[in-house]
Scaffold this motif. Structure first.
Motif: not given
Length: 301
Positions: A185-197
């Motif tokens: 979960i903690a690792t997927s969180l990083i990828l999820f955040c990379s999409h916003f911008h």
């Protein structure tokens, strides 16, 4: 091929391309998986720990380099100044450099398997590499269908952690599986955040990332639940007796988690301001996993 970009902040672009903070993604599964193994066996094989750590870093380097190569083929990185392909202007060089890193990483995994006279770790890591390839590599490109977070969860969570634990014990553990869920979960969180911008670039390239599908507002609200889940899960596993009490030290990462959620909720639709959220997510990942591993080490000394 685009002309290599000339920029007065060339050094900063290279640092952004190499992504040094992101390598905690490779390090933490080795740290936590080995900590769980130590907690359950009171033994830590330091040479295997070190070899696995180096191998994981090389394999993640392959993942990062090859992603830039594959993204250059779809045009999604045309505005990404810190793409390795854009910086060098040489996609072929980057392709082979990535494969070289993969070869070095797999060489370390083969060394561990030969050491133990057991091919199990090779099989698991090859499966993880396969998931990594399917994320951006043709013909799969599952990241373009919004499935990247699921692949990331398994590759860096239950599967990756399973390989690390097995390399130390040559056995399996439900406690390690539980820790792998939190790490995934903690690792997927990083990828999820990379999409916003990069919503506009993703839409233009036909990439249906979770943020493209949900919109930035719903994505930001989901992020809060996504981030918050790490902490009650850890508490639950402590209550159930899977984790030692000391693993609650991972809650020391809460300030970073709160900072991440507030930042994204406030700036989710402002690409220039939200673009750094993945680095805050890296901090959440690093501190939560670091202290989770510390908890396993000192909770059973």
């Amino acid at each position: 091929m685009d002309t290599p970009l000339v920029n007065p902040n060339h050094k900063k672009l290279w640092l952004a391309a190499i992504k040094p903070p992101m390598y905690s993604v490779a390090i933490m599964p080795i740290w936590v998986g080995s900590a769980v193994a130590f907690a359950e066996t009171k033994v830590l094989n330091v040479p295997i720990f070190c070899v696995f750590m180096a191998a994981a870093i090389f394999i993640l380097a392959w993942e990062n380099i090859s992603n830039d190569v594959f993204d250059s083929e779809t045009g999604i990185d045309k505005n990404k100044h810190h793409s390795l392909v854009n910086l060098t202007g040489n996609k072929q060089l980057m392709f082979w450099l990535g494969n070289f890193c993969l070869g070095l990483g797999l060489l370390g995994i083969v060394a561990i398997a030969l050491w133990q006279q057991d091919p199990t770790v090779i099989g698991i890591i090859l499966l993880c590499c396969g998931l990594g390839y399917m994320y951006q590599g043709p013909p799969f490109r599952l990241g373009y269908q919004g499935l990247g977070e699921f692949l990331c969860f398994f590759a860096f969570g239950p599967l990756g952690m399973g390989a690390v634990y097995y390399s130390q014990t040559q056995s399996w553990s439900m406690t390690n599986l539980a820790a792998g869920v939190i790490l995934g979960i903690a690792t997927s969180l990083i990828l999820f955040c990379s999409h916003f911008h990069q919503v506009e670039d993703d839409i233009a390239a036909g990439k249906r990332s979770p943020i493209v599908r949900l919109g930035t507002d719903k994505g930001a609200k989901l992020l809060v639940w996504f981030t918050a889940s790490i902490y009650p899960l850890t508490l639950l596993f402590v209550i159930l007796g899977n984790f030692p009490m000391w693993t609650l030290l991972s809650w020391l990462s809460l300030p970073s988690a709160i900072k991440l959620c507030r930042h994204v909720l406030t700036n989710h639709n402002q690409p220039d301001k939200v673009s750094n959220c993945k680095f805050i997510a890296v901090a959440v990942h690093f501190w939560s996993c670091l202290f989770l591993g510390v908890g396993f080490f000192i909770g059973n000394v």
